[in-house]
Design an enzyme around this catalytic site. Sequence first.
Site, PDB file in Angstrom:
ATOM      1  N   GLN A   1     -41.988 -39.581 -27.860  1.00 36.12           N
ATOM      2  CA  GLN A   1     -42.490 -40.189 -26.634  1.00 36.12           C
ATOM      3  C   GLN A   1     -41.529 -39.959 -25.474  1.00 36.12           C
ATOM      4  O   GLN A   1     -41.939 -39.560 -24.378  1.00 36.12           O
ATOM      5  CB  GLN A   1     -42.744 -41.685 -26.859  1.00 36.12           C
ATOM      6  CG  GLN A   1     -43.769 -41.989 -27.927  1.00 36.12           C
ATOM      7  CD  GLN A   1     -45.172 -41.514 -27.592  1.00 36.12           C
ATOM      8  OE1 GLN A   1     -45.516 -41.285 -26.440  1.00 36.12           O
ATOM      9  NE2 GLN A   1     -45.999 -41.372 -28.611  1.00 36.12           N
TER      10      GLN A   1
ATOM     11  N   HIS B   1     -41.585 -36.257 -24.416  1.00 38.29           N
ATOM     12  CA  HIS B   1     -42.706 -35.875 -23.552  1.00 38.29           C
ATOM     13  C   HIS B   1     -42.566 -36.480 -22.154  1.00 38.29           C
ATOM     14  O   HIS B   1     -42.704 -35.773 -21.154  1.00 38.29           O
ATOM     15  CB  HIS B   1     -44.054 -36.290 -24.150  1.00 38.29           C
ATOM     16  CG  HIS B   1     -45.180 -35.975 -23.221  1.00 38.29           C
ATOM     17  ND1 HIS B   1     -45.671 -34.702 -23.078  1.00 38.29           N
ATOM     18  CD2 HIS B   1     -45.851 -36.751 -22.334  1.00 38.29           C
ATOM     19  CE1 HIS B   1     -46.618 -34.707 -22.150  1.00 38.29           C
ATOM     20  NE2 HIS B   1     -46.745 -35.949 -21.692  1.00 38.29           N
ATOM     21  N   GLU B   2     -42.325 -37.773 -22.090  1.00 35.27           N
ATOM     22  CA  GLU B   2     -42.270 -38.455 -20.801  1.00 35.27           C
ATOM     23  C   GLU B   2     -41.186 -37.901 -19.886  1.00 35.27           C
ATOM     24  O   GLU B   2     -41.329 -37.937 -18.669  1.00 35.27           O
ATOM     25  CB  GLU B   2     -42.077 -39.964 -20.998  1.00 35.27           C
ATOM     26  CG  GLU B   2     -43.268 -40.663 -21.614  1.00 35.27           C
ATOM     27  CD  GLU B   2     -44.491 -40.709 -20.716  1.00 35.27           C
ATOM     28  OE1 GLU B   2     -44.341 -40.903 -19.497  1.00 35.27           O
ATOM     29  OE2 GLU B   2     -45.611 -40.563 -21.243  1.00 35.27           O
ATOM     30  N   SER B   3     -40.115 -37.394 -20.458  1.00 34.39           N
ATOM     31  CA  SER B   3     -38.996 -36.878 -19.658  1.00 34.39           C
ATOM     32  C   SER B   3     -38.973 -35.354 -19.569  1.00 34.39           C
ATOM     33  O   SER B   3     -37.988 -34.783 -19.098  1.00 34.39           O
ATOM     34  CB  SER B   3     -37.671 -37.356 -20.260  1.00 34.39           C
ATOM     35  OG  SER B   3     -37.475 -36.749 -21.528  1.00 34.39           O
TER      36      SER B   3
ATOM     37  N   ARG C   1     -46.596 -34.382 -27.481  1.00 35.31           N
ATOM     38  CA  ARG C   1     -45.905 -35.478 -28.152  1.00 35.31           C
ATOM     39  C   ARG C   1     -45.860 -35.239 -29.663  1.00 35.31           C
ATOM     40  O   ARG C   1     -44.829 -35.449 -30.302  1.00 35.31           O
ATOM     41  CB  ARG C   1     -46.595 -36.812 -27.846  1.00 35.31           C
ATOM     42  CG  ARG C   1     -46.515 -37.231 -26.395  1.00 35.31           C
ATOM     43  CD  ARG C   1     -47.453 -38.417 -26.121  1.00 35.31           C
ATOM     44  NE  ARG C   1     -47.764 -38.568 -24.724  1.00 35.31           N
ATOM     45  CZ  ARG C   1     -47.098 -39.319 -23.876  1.00 35.31           C
ATOM     46  NH1 ARG C   1     -46.067 -40.029 -24.276  1.00 35.31           N
ATOM     47  NH2 ARG C   1     -47.454 -39.394 -22.607  1.00 35.31           N
TER      48      ARG C   1
END
Length: 139
Positions: free
Chosen positions: A3, A6-8, A127
């Site tokens: 997570q 992916h988010e970063s 992800r």
Amino acid sequence: LAQVGHESGQLRYVRELGGDQYLAKYDTGKLAARLGNTLEADGDGQKYRGRGLIQVTGRANYQRCGEALGLDLLNHPELLERPEHAADSAGWFWHLAGLNSLADKGPSAFEAITRRINGGLNGLDDRLAIYKRAEQVLI
């Protein structure tokens, strides 16, 4: 790890990408209201854009995160771009959203975790790919 990866953008970004037009979605309307931003086109979308390793987004989340971390994020949202605060904010959100209990269930809860972080399944394939790579390295 999947997570946060992916988010970063695989640890490359601690600030949500996008110009004024893209970030305007956080400035007015239902999404802005849900995030605790003012409903006027006053720049809240830009100011409280996603930041940190899990991309804390919106005035209300900045306020809660700042209170938890002892930071004035309402006046200095850019503090979440500093490595230590980017990581701390991700831990704060993970705890707040109760994600450990879901993560303990294993891969069957992956989509539920993604929905709590992202509000949907945006980037699910990426992800999952990061998850599989992490699993190969760590197990």
